[in-house]
Design a protein around this motif. Structure first.
Motif, PDB file in Angstrom:
ATOM      1  N   ILE A 155       1.572  -0.885   4.012  1.00 24.97           N
ATOM      2  CA  ILE A 155       0.751  -2.028   3.588  1.00 24.97           C
ATOM      3  C   ILE A 155       0.736  -3.054   4.709  1.00 24.97           C
ATOM      4  O   ILE A 155       1.776  -3.592   5.090  1.00 24.97           O
ATOM      5  CB  ILE A 155       1.296  -2.653   2.293  1.00 24.97           C
ATOM      6  CG1 ILE A 155       1.174  -1.642   1.139  1.00 24.97           C
ATOM      7  CG2 ILE A 155       0.557  -3.944   1.945  1.00 24.97           C
ATOM      8  CD1 ILE A 155       1.778  -2.115  -0.164  1.00 24.97           C
ATOM      9  N   GLY A 156      -0.450  -3.312   5.237  1.00 28.72           N
ATOM     10  CA  GLY A 156      -0.606  -4.250   6.332  1.00 28.72           C
ATOM     11  C   GLY A 156      -1.114  -5.600   5.871  1.00 28.72           C
ATOM     12  O   GLY A 156      -1.345  -5.835   4.679  1.00 28.72           O
ATOM     13  N   ASP A 157      -1.336  -6.475   6.829  1.00 29.18           N
ATOM     14  CA  ASP A 157      -1.759  -7.844   6.501  1.00 29.18           C
ATOM     15  C   ASP A 157      -3.148  -7.902   5.886  1.00 29.18           C
ATOM     16  O   ASP A 157      -3.479  -8.870   5.187  1.00 29.18           O
ATOM     17  CB  ASP A 157      -1.725  -8.715   7.760  1.00 29.18           C
ATOM     18  CG  ASP A 157      -0.305  -8.997   8.230  1.00 29.18           C
ATOM     19  OD1 ASP A 157       0.632  -8.783   7.430  1.00 29.18           O
ATOM     20  OD2 ASP A 157      -0.132  -9.416   9.391  1.00 29.18           O
ATOM     21  N   ASN A 158      -3.976  -6.878   6.134  1.00 31.40           N
ATOM     22  CA  ASN A 158      -5.350  -6.886   5.614  1.00 31.40           C
ATOM     23  C   ASN A 158      -5.509  -6.052   4.350  1.00 31.40           C
ATOM     24  O   ASN A 158      -6.612  -5.936   3.816  1.00 31.40           O
ATOM     25  CB  ASN A 158      -6.316  -6.400   6.688  1.00 31.40           C
ATOM     26  CG  ASN A 158      -6.372  -7.344   7.877  1.00 31.40           C
ATOM     27  OD1 ASN A 158      -6.353  -8.555   7.704  1.00 31.40           O
ATOM     28  ND2 ASN A 158      -6.417  -6.785   9.085  1.00 31.40           N
ATOM     29  N   THR A 159      -4.426  -5.457   3.874  1.00 29.11           N
ATOM     30  CA  THR A 159      -4.489  -4.648   2.652  1.00 29.11           C
ATOM     31  C   THR A 159      -4.687  -5.554   1.440  1.00 29.11           C
ATOM     32  O   THR A 159      -4.062  -6.617   1.335  1.00 29.11           O
ATOM     33  CB  THR A 159      -3.202  -3.835   2.479  1.00 29.11           C
ATOM     34  OG1 THR A 159      -2.980  -3.036   3.645  1.00 29.11           O
ATOM     35  CG2 THR A 159      -3.287  -2.925   1.256  1.00 29.11           C
ATOM     36  N   PHE A 160      -5.564  -5.131   0.541  1.00 32.69           N
ATOM     37  CA  PHE A 160      -5.734  -5.843  -0.728  1.00 32.69           C
ATOM     38  C   PHE A 160      -4.654  -5.326  -1.672  1.00 32.69           C
ATOM     39  O   PHE A 160      -4.642  -4.155  -2.059  1.00 32.69           O
ATOM     40  CB  PHE A 160      -7.127  -5.584  -1.312  1.00 32.69           C
ATOM     41  CG  PHE A 160      -7.495  -6.502  -2.447  1.00 32.69           C
ATOM     42  CD1 PHE A 160      -8.209  -7.674  -2.213  1.00 32.69           C
ATOM     43  CD2 PHE A 160      -7.126  -6.211  -3.749  1.00 32.69           C
ATOM     44  CE1 PHE A 160      -8.554  -8.527  -3.252  1.00 32.69           C
ATOM     45  CE2 PHE A 160      -7.469  -7.054  -4.800  1.00 32.69           C
ATOM     46  CZ  PHE A 160      -8.179  -8.220  -4.545  1.00 32.69           C
ATOM     47  N   VAL A 161      -3.708  -6.200  -2.042  1.00 29.07           N
ATOM     48  CA  VAL A 161      -2.522  -5.784  -2.793  1.00 29.07           C
ATOM     49  C   VAL A 161      -2.623  -6.258  -4.242  1.00 29.07           C
ATOM     50  O   VAL A 161      -2.830  -7.441  -4.509  1.00 29.07           O
ATOM     51  CB  VAL A 161      -1.243  -6.356  -2.154  1.00 29.07           C
ATOM     52  CG1 VAL A 161      -0.008  -5.911  -2.947  1.00 29.07           C
ATOM     53  CG2 VAL A 161      -1.127  -5.915  -0.700  1.00 29.07           C
ATOM     54  N   ASP A 199      -7.587   1.938  -8.525  1.00 30.15           N
ATOM     55  CA  ASP A 199      -7.624   2.804  -7.346  1.00 30.15           C
ATOM     56  C   ASP A 199      -9.022   3.369  -7.133  1.00 30.15           C
ATOM     57  O   ASP A 199      -9.518   3.418  -5.990  1.00 30.15           O
ATOM     58  CB  ASP A 199      -6.608   3.945  -7.513  1.00 30.15           C
ATOM     59  CG  ASP A 199      -6.579   4.877  -6.325  1.00 30.15           C
ATOM     60  OD1 ASP A 199      -6.027   4.493  -5.279  1.00 30.15           O
ATOM     61  OD2 ASP A 199      -7.130   5.999  -6.442  1.00 30.15           O
ATOM     62  N   GLY A 202     -11.244   0.759  -5.636  1.00 31.09           N
ATOM     63  CA  GLY A 202     -10.990   0.594  -4.209  1.00 31.09           C
ATOM     64  C   GLY A 202     -11.643   1.683  -3.380  1.00 31.09           C
ATOM     65  O   GLY A 202     -12.245   1.394  -2.330  1.00 31.09           O
ATOM     66  N   ASP A 208      -9.241  -1.058   1.567  1.00 27.93           N
ATOM     67  CA  ASP A 208      -7.831  -0.770   1.810  1.00 27.93           C
ATOM     68  C   ASP A 208      -7.066  -1.457   0.680  1.00 27.93           C
ATOM     69  O   ASP A 208      -6.626  -2.600   0.813  1.00 27.93           O
ATOM     70  CB  ASP A 208      -7.416  -1.302   3.182  1.00 27.93           C
ATOM     71  CG  ASP A 208      -5.930  -1.095   3.460  1.00 27.93           C
ATOM     72  OD1 ASP A 208      -5.289  -0.316   2.724  1.00 27.93           O
ATOM     73  OD2 ASP A 208      -5.401  -1.734   4.395  1.00 27.93           O
ATOM     74  N   LEU A 209      -6.946  -0.774  -0.455  1.00 21.58           N
ATOM     75  CA  LEU A 209      -6.374  -1.345  -1.671  1.00 21.58           C
ATOM     76  C   LEU A 209      -5.122  -0.576  -2.047  1.00 21.58           C
ATOM     77  O   LEU A 209      -5.124   0.659  -2.077  1.00 21.58           O
ATOM     78  CB  LEU A 209      -7.405  -1.302  -2.807  1.00 21.58           C
ATOM     79  CG  LEU A 209      -7.009  -1.897  -4.164  1.00 21.58           C
ATOM     80  CD1 LEU A 209      -8.251  -2.439  -4.881  1.00 21.58           C
ATOM     81  CD2 LEU A 209      -6.328  -0.869  -5.076  1.00 21.58           C
ATOM     82  N   ARG A 210      -4.049  -1.303  -2.325  1.00 13.75           N
ATOM     83  CA  ARG A 210      -2.802  -0.668  -2.762  1.00 13.75           C
ATOM     84  C   ARG A 210      -2.290  -1.364  -4.016  1.00 13.75           C
ATOM     85  O   ARG A 210      -2.445  -2.580  -4.186  1.00 13.75           O
ATOM     86  CB  ARG A 210      -1.754  -0.761  -1.654  1.00 13.75           C
ATOM     87  CG  ARG A 210      -2.096   0.062  -0.418  1.00 13.75           C
ATOM     88  CD  ARG A 210      -1.926   1.566  -0.651  1.00 13.75           C
ATOM     89  NE  ARG A 210      -0.555   1.899  -0.960  1.00 13.75           N
ATOM     90  CZ  ARG A 210       0.388   2.100  -0.036  1.00 13.75           C
ATOM     91  NH1 ARG A 210       0.109   1.953   1.254  1.00 13.75           N
ATOM     92  NH2 ARG A 210       1.615   2.445  -0.393  1.00 13.75           N
TER      93      ARG A 210
END
Length: 323
Positions: A155-161, A199, A202, A208-210
């Motif tokens: 999970i990166g800074d641009n991932t929609f969490v 999911d 996304g 980029d959704l987690r």
């Protein structure tokens, strides 16, 4: 002196009033009579909150210890005291202050508890304090820890969490004491079905959704079931216990889906967008005290939280999802 002994959610609901007091008395030093959860919540809240007077209300000699604390408070002779406790046994503590102290009304009209606490402040200072919401500071060090843990699972800074919180503090109590399930525990099958819908959304929108759960070790069994039922659409985290880091992880979430429990209030206090599920409890009394634009309530008319459908919760989440 600030007085409140309670669990995490109870303590967070006094943060608007405490912030209002600190704004009104910019030179004052604050002490707090509280329990272990209160110290955990308010540690690092402000450098002006310098001392915690700890009381364990479940201890074997709790009454004896409370009497000892009362003598300590009386000796301190505080300029003012604000009691946000509904338990009348704390009256001698706030009445020992120079100004006689101030307390929350135990029998007010229908009103959110956080708003009632703000009312105590307003009555004491004789003027409105403006709007204050749940609030907790998050440190850069905590954000760095949270970012590192999330990076370990891709999970990166641009991932929609999107975070899910499927448990509540009474879940592990003996079955004969656990009478809150109907109002506070949304079924694992429903969390899993919601995760599949999120999911799919996304993937449909090339996001980029987690979907994650940040749980304590004793909650892992519930989390494992949701991961399994969702077909692996949810990532479960059980990092070392660290309240400061946990606040930062909730702050990182773009949406937090939760029932009426402590993490709902924590998420609201650090600025997360909330989708909160209510069964038998009343959001007008104990819901997250946050601006409406960050908060969507899904309430069961039957007061059985299991009657809320995954489709209803997904619709609520759509408010915060990119179009």
């Amino acid at each position: 002196l600030l007085i409140r002994v309670g669990r995490v959610g109870d303590m967070l609901m006094i943060t608007p009033a405490v912030r209002a007091l600190m704004d009104h008395y910019p030179e004052a030093e604050f002490h707090m009579l509280t329990g272990g959860d209160g110290q955990r919540v308010f540690k690092g809240f402000s450098p002006r909150l310098t001392t915690f007077l700890l009381h364990d209300r479940k201890a074997l000699l709790a009454k004896l210890h409370l009497n000892k604390l009362l003598k300590q408070v009386q000796a301190e002779w505080y300029d003012s005291a604000f009691c946000f406790e509904l338990n009348p046994s704390f009256a001698p503590f706030y009445q020992a202050a120079r100004d006689g102290g101030h307390s929350v009304d135990a029998r007010p009209p229908e009103q959110h508890y956080a708003r009632r606490c703000l009312g105590v402040v307003e009555r004491a200072i004789g003027s409105p304090v403006g709007e204050h919401w749940l609030n907790l500071p998050v440190t850069d060090e905590a954000r760095t820890k949270a970012r590192s843990i999330l990076a370990e699972v891709g999970i990166g800074d641009n991932t929609f969490v999107i975070g899910l919180h499927p448990t509540y503090s009474g879940l592990k109590k003996a079955s004969w004491r656990r009478n809150m399930d109907a109002g506070r525990r949304w079924p694992t099958e429903s969390f899993a079905a919601l995760a599949k819908q999120l999911d799919a959304y996304g993937k449909e929108h090339n996001m980029d959704l987690r979907i994650i759960m940040d749980l304590m070790p004793e909650e892992a069994e519930v989390g494992d079931e949701i991961v399994k039922l969702s077909g692996g659409k949810v990532t479960m985290l059980t990092p070392p216990l660290d309240f400061q880091r946990y606040k930062a992880t909730l702050q990182r979430m773009n949406i937090l889906v939760t029932t009426d429990t402590g993490p709902m209030h924590i998420g609201g206090a650090v600025g997360a967008q909330l989708v909160a599920l209510f069964g038998g409890t009343n959001p007008d009394d104990s819901g997250a005290y946050v601006p409406h634009e960050r908060y969507e309530i899904v309430r069961s008319p039957s007061q059985q939280i299991a009657d809320i459908t995954p489709a209803q919760v997904f619709t609520a989440c759509r408010r915060f999802l990119p179009a």
